[in-house]
Write a protein that holds these residues in place. Structure first.
Motif, PDB file in Angstrom:
ATOM      1  N   LEU A 289      52.506   9.804  64.692  1.00  0.00           N
ATOM      2  CA  LEU A 289      51.205  10.479  64.692  1.00  0.00           C
ATOM      3  C   LEU A 289      51.355  11.937  64.304  1.00  0.00           C
ATOM      4  CD1 LEU A 289      48.179  10.294  65.274  1.00  0.00           C
ATOM      5  CD2 LEU A 289      48.704  10.806  67.698  1.00  0.00           C
ATOM      6  N   ALA A 290      52.423  12.573  64.819  1.00  0.00           N
ATOM      7  CA  ALA A 290      52.668  13.994  64.484  1.00  0.00           C
ATOM      8  C   ALA A 290      52.962  14.139  62.997  1.00  0.00           C
ATOM      9  CB  ALA A 290      53.835  14.528  65.336  1.00  0.00           C
ATOM     10  N   LEU A 291      53.698  13.171  62.453  1.00  0.00           N
ATOM     11  CA  LEU A 291      54.002  13.223  61.019  1.00  0.00           C
ATOM     12  C   LEU A 291      52.722  13.092  60.206  1.00  0.00           C
ATOM     13  CD1 LEU A 291      56.069  13.314  58.683  1.00  0.00           C
ATOM     14  CD2 LEU A 291      56.289  10.793  58.914  1.00  0.00           C
ATOM     15  N   ASN A 292      51.883  12.163  60.588  1.00  0.00           N
ATOM     16  CA  ASN A 292      50.609  11.992  59.883  1.00  0.00           C
ATOM     17  C   ASN A 292      49.738  13.243  60.023  1.00  0.00           C
ATOM     18  OD1 ASN A 292      51.227   9.410  59.015  1.00  0.00           O
ATOM     19  ND2 ASN A 292      50.354   8.434  60.856  1.00  0.00           N
ATOM     20  N   ALA A 293      49.781  13.834  61.223  1.00  0.00           N
ATOM     21  CA  ALA A 293      48.983  15.045  61.449  1.00  0.00           C
ATOM     22  C   ALA A 293      49.515  16.179  60.578  1.00  0.00           C
ATOM     23  CB  ALA A 293      49.034  15.420  62.932  1.00  0.00           C
ATOM     24  N   THR A 294      50.793  16.263  60.402  1.00  0.00           N
ATOM     25  CA  THR A 294      51.383  17.322  59.578  1.00  0.00           C
ATOM     26  C   THR A 294      50.966  17.151  58.124  1.00  0.00           C
ATOM     27  OG1 THR A 294      53.268  17.505  61.070  1.00  0.00           O
ATOM     28  CG2 THR A 294      53.577  18.383  58.878  1.00  0.00           C
ATOM     29  N   ILE A 295      51.011  15.873  57.744  1.00  0.00           N
ATOM     30  CA  ILE A 295      50.603  15.602  56.354  1.00  0.00           C
ATOM     31  C   ILE A 295      49.145  15.955  56.146  1.00  0.00           C
ATOM     32  CG2 ILE A 295      50.260  13.743  54.675  1.00  0.00           C
ATOM     33  CD1 ILE A 295      52.712  12.369  55.916  1.00  0.00           C
ATOM     34  N   GLU A 296      48.316  15.581  57.063  1.00  0.00           N
ATOM     35  CA  GLU A 296      46.896  15.870  56.931  1.00  0.00           C
ATOM     36  C   GLU A 296      46.626  17.366  57.005  1.00  0.00           C
ATOM     37  OE1 GLU A 296      44.488  13.857  56.118  1.00  0.00           O
ATOM     38  OE2 GLU A 296      45.864  12.142  56.033  1.00  0.00           O
ATOM     39  N   ALA A 297      47.406  18.079  57.817  1.00  0.00           N
ATOM     40  CA  ALA A 297      47.251  19.533  57.925  1.00  0.00           C
ATOM     41  C   ALA A 297      47.637  20.195  56.613  1.00  0.00           C
ATOM     42  CB  ALA A 297      48.112  20.067  59.082  1.00  0.00           C
TER      43      ALA A 297
ATOM     44  N   PHE B 216      46.023  22.958  63.264  1.00  0.00           N
ATOM     45  CA  PHE B 216      46.296  21.567  63.591  1.00  0.00           C
ATOM     46  C   PHE B 216      47.752  21.240  63.355  1.00  0.00           C
ATOM     47  CE2 PHE B 216      46.165  16.966  62.568  1.00  0.00           C
ATOM     48  CZ  PHE B 216      45.690  16.515  63.781  1.00  0.00           C
ATOM     49  N   ALA B 217      48.342  21.890  62.305  1.00  0.00           N
ATOM     50  CA  ALA B 217      49.768  21.673  62.002  1.00  0.00           C
ATOM     51  C   ALA B 217      50.631  22.180  63.133  1.00  0.00           C
ATOM     52  CB  ALA B 217      50.146  22.368  60.677  1.00  0.00           C
ATOM     53  N   VAL B 218      50.208  23.306  63.718  1.00  0.00           N
ATOM     54  CA  VAL B 218      50.993  23.852  64.858  1.00  0.00           C
ATOM     55  C   VAL B 218      50.979  22.847  66.009  1.00  0.00           C
ATOM     56  CG1 VAL B 218      51.108  25.706  66.550  1.00  0.00           C
ATOM     57  CG2 VAL B 218      50.628  26.228  64.179  1.00  0.00           C
ATOM     58  N   VAL B 219      49.791  22.296  66.266  1.00  0.00           N
ATOM     59  CA  VAL B 219      49.679  21.337  67.404  1.00  0.00           C
ATOM     60  C   VAL B 219      50.511  20.109  67.098  1.00  0.00           C
ATOM     61  CG1 VAL B 219      48.090  19.843  68.669  1.00  0.00           C
ATOM     62  CG2 VAL B 219      47.408  22.139  68.050  1.00  0.00           C
ATOM     63  N   ALA B 220      50.430  19.685  65.831  1.00  0.00           N
ATOM     64  CA  ALA B 220      51.216  18.502  65.475  1.00  0.00           C
ATOM     65  C   ALA B 220      52.690  18.756  65.651  1.00  0.00           C
ATOM     66  CB  ALA B 220      50.896  18.112  64.022  1.00  0.00           C
ATOM     67  N   SER B 221      53.143  19.988  65.315  1.00  0.00           N
ATOM     68  CA  SER B 221      54.567  20.339  65.482  1.00  0.00           C
ATOM     69  C   SER B 221      54.969  20.298  66.939  1.00  0.00           C
ATOM     70  CB  SER B 221      54.828  21.726  64.861  1.00  0.00           C
ATOM     71  OG  SER B 221      56.165  22.096  65.046  1.00  0.00           O
ATOM     72  N   GLU B 222      54.090  20.801  67.835  1.00  0.00           N
ATOM     73  CA  GLU B 222      54.420  20.813  69.279  1.00  0.00           C
ATOM     74  C   GLU B 222      54.452  19.397  69.832  1.00  0.00           C
ATOM     75  OE1 GLU B 222      55.349  23.252  71.232  1.00  0.00           O
ATOM     76  OE2 GLU B 222      55.259  24.655  69.544  1.00  0.00           O
ATOM     77  N   VAL B 223      53.504  18.594  69.324  1.00  0.00           N
ATOM     78  CA  VAL B 223      53.499  17.192  69.788  1.00  0.00           C
ATOM     79  C   VAL B 223      54.775  16.507  69.362  1.00  0.00           C
ATOM     80  CG1 VAL B 223      52.365  14.969  69.492  1.00  0.00           C
ATOM     81  CG2 VAL B 223      50.998  17.007  69.823  1.00  0.00           C
ATOM     82  N   LYS B 224      55.207  16.827  68.148  1.00  0.00           N
ATOM     83  CA  LYS B 224      56.452  16.224  67.678  1.00  0.00           C
ATOM     84  C   LYS B 224      57.618  16.631  68.544  1.00  0.00           C
ATOM     85  CE  LYS B 224      59.237  15.712  63.485  1.00  0.00           C
ATOM     86  NZ  LYS B 224      59.393  16.099  62.055  1.00  0.00           N
ATOM     87  N   ASN B 225      57.645  17.967  68.893  1.00  0.00           N
ATOM     88  CA  ASN B 225      58.727  18.456  69.763  1.00  0.00           C
ATOM     89  C   ASN B 225      58.719  17.727  71.107  1.00  0.00           C
ATOM     90  OD1 ASN B 225      59.696  20.274  67.826  1.00  0.00           O
ATOM     91  ND2 ASN B 225      58.330  21.936  68.528  1.00  0.00           N
ATOM     92  N   LEU B 226      57.491  17.569  71.630  1.00  0.00           N
ATOM     93  CA  LEU B 226      57.389  16.872  72.935  1.00  0.00           C
ATOM     94  C   LEU B 226      57.851  15.423  72.803  1.00  0.00           C
ATOM     95  CD1 LEU B 226      53.944  18.202  74.246  1.00  0.00           C
ATOM     96  CD2 LEU B 226      56.226  18.714  75.164  1.00  0.00           C
TER      97      LEU B 226
END
Length: 492
Positions: free
Chosen positions: A360-368, A378-388
């Motif tokens: 999901l984080a990867l998809n969010a990064t792509i969409e961002a 949104f990319a920042v949030v996706a990055s944090e979600v990925k870290n988590l």
């Protein structure tokens, strides 16, 4: 009286004579009224008046004259009927209370006319006693040898029993001296003379006597020479009552011979028995002491085994408790292993969720990136979600490792508990078996202790019996001595 004048001198003389008689005379008229009693009758009846009045309440000795003879009868009619028919003297014995009287009733007639009765009284006691004595003497004469002598030893009478024992006829002994029945040498001794002198003085002699029969054979008699006294206390004759004991004396002689022949052997047997009983008594005493010691040791052993039995019972209880606890721990370990196994599924679920979050984080990064400037936040949030997600994946790996360790440890604990449970089960079986064996041994030991006490009592009884046997043997020895002495005395 009886139709005669009271002044008739002949009648008065007759009355005076009756009063002087020792005979007991009572006179009644034709109507049976008492008209005279002499002093002898009064004395006789006065001595027993109180006893007679128990059955004859109308009797009064002081008022006999003037009374009717009915006072002497319980059934006067019967007596009157008998007297009315009386034609000659009639003798009878009557019993009143505890006394008996002899009566002689004689009818009095004057010119063929009945004018009264004379009653002669006598105390029947002496006559009845004399009859009893005569019966006893007759019985003695029937069963024993009887011979009579003068005070000088001259034979006057002898019964058939005596003559049969001695072998003589009566005419062969009457008038002869007693000396014919003794040894010639003994008849010439001072002892024999003194024997007859003592009888003449009134001293009786009773013993066993050796006599000589007509055939010259020895005859032994058991009897007594009895001096007979007259009313003045003088010896008038000597009567001997005896029984033939020759057979018994011969038996005693044979007994003495047998005792003399066998006494030595009896003494030796008694000495041997005494020695053996003494040894048996000592052995029994020693055995009793040993048995008592064994009984005491058995009691101590029983007490010790009882303590061991109690300890084994406690050990069995503790083992049973440990076995139960091992089962409980095993069950808890099984539950722990099941929970760890369940945690594997949870870890897998977490891993799946983390992978999806990464995707999901990867998809969010792509969409961002497509959104440009608008998608930077949104990319920042996706990055944090990925870290988590990455951190969750690492934590999950760590948890998985720990769970594997727990599962491994649980498996090892479960294996160890199974081994412990098996060992405790084996120990439990051994403890149960040992406890049962100890309990059985305790029962056997208690029984042994009881039996040893019984054995101790039995040995004590044996000791007592041996002592009693020893005492009995001593008594037998003493009895044999006395028998020998008695035999020696009896055959003299």
């Amino acid at each position: 009286m009886f139709g005669f004048s009271k002044n008739n001198d002949a009648i008065n003389r007759q009355i005076s004579a009756l009063s002087a008689l020792r005979a007991k005379v009572m006179v009644a008229d034709v109507d049976l009224n008492i008209v005279y009693v002499n002093p002898s009758v009064v004395a006789l009846l006065r001595d027993v008046e109180q006893d007679l009045r128990k059955e004859l309440p109308r009797l009064n000795v002081d008022r006999l004259v003037g009374s009717n003879i009915d006072i002497f009868h319980k059934n006067p009619a019967h007596q009157r009927g008998m007297l009315a028919k009386l034609a000659k003297p009639h003798a009878a014995t009557i019993k009143v209370a505890s006394h008996q009287f002899d009566l002689l009733v004689t009818p009095l007639n004057d010119g063929g006319r009945r004018i009264g009765f004379v009653v002669e009284w006598a105390d029947a006691k002496e006559r009845l006693e004399n009859l009893d004595y005569a019966g006893q003497i007759a019985a003695i004469r029937r069963s024993q040898a009887v011979i009579e002598f003068t005070t000088d030893g001259i034979i006057t009478k002898a019964n058939d029993n005596f003559l049969t024992v001695m072998g003589y006829r009566l005419d062969e002994v009457v008038g002869k001296h007693h000396q014919m029945f003794v040894d010639r040498d003994y008849g010439a001794t001072a002892e024999y003379r003194q024997f007859w002198e003592a009888l003449k003085r009134g001293e009786f002699k009773a013993a066993q006597f050796k006599r000589v029969s007509k055939s010259g054979k020895a005859v032994w008699i058991e009897g007594a020479y009895n001096p007979i006294f007259d009313e003045k206390g003088q010896v008038t004759k000597v009567v001997k009552f005896a029984v033939d004991v020759t057979a018994q004396v011969n038996l005693l002689n044979n007994l003495k011979v047998l005792i003399d022949q066998n006494f030595g052997e009896i003494e030796r047997a008694l000495e041997k028995s005494t020695h053996e009983t003494s040894s048996a008594g000592a052995a029994a005493g020693t055995t009793a002491n040993s048995v008592q010691m064994v009984a005491a040791s058995a009691e101590e052993l029983a007490a010790s085994i009882a303590e061991i039995s109690q300890s084994m019972s406690r050990a069995r209880t503790a083992t049973d408790s440990a076995f139960d606890r091992t089962i409980q721990v095993g069950e808890s370990t099984d539950r722990l292993a099941a929970a760890a196994q369940a945690m594997n599924g949870i870890v897998g679920l977490i891993n799946n969720i983390a992978g999806q979050i990464n995707l999901l984080a990867l998809n969010a990064t792509i969409e961002a990136a497509r959104a440009g400037e608008a998608g930077k936040g949104f990319a920042v949030v996706a990055s944090e979600v990925k870290n988590l997600a990455n951190q969750s994946a690492k934590a999950t790996e760590q948890i998985s490792g720990e769970i594997e360790g727990i599962q491994s440890t649980s498996a090892e604990v479960a294996g160890a508990l199974n081994a412990i449970r098996d060992a405790v089960s084996i120990v439990r079986e051994h403890v149960s078996g040992t406890a049962a064996a100890v309990e059985e041994q305790s029962a056997v030991t208690r029984s042994m202790s009881t039996n040893m006490h019984s054995a101790s009592s039995a040995v004590s009884t044996v000791t007592t019996n041996v002592t009693a046997i020893s005492a009995a043997i001593s008594q037998v020895a003493a009895a044999v001595d006395k028998t020998k002495e008695a035999a020696q005395v009896l055959v003299r």
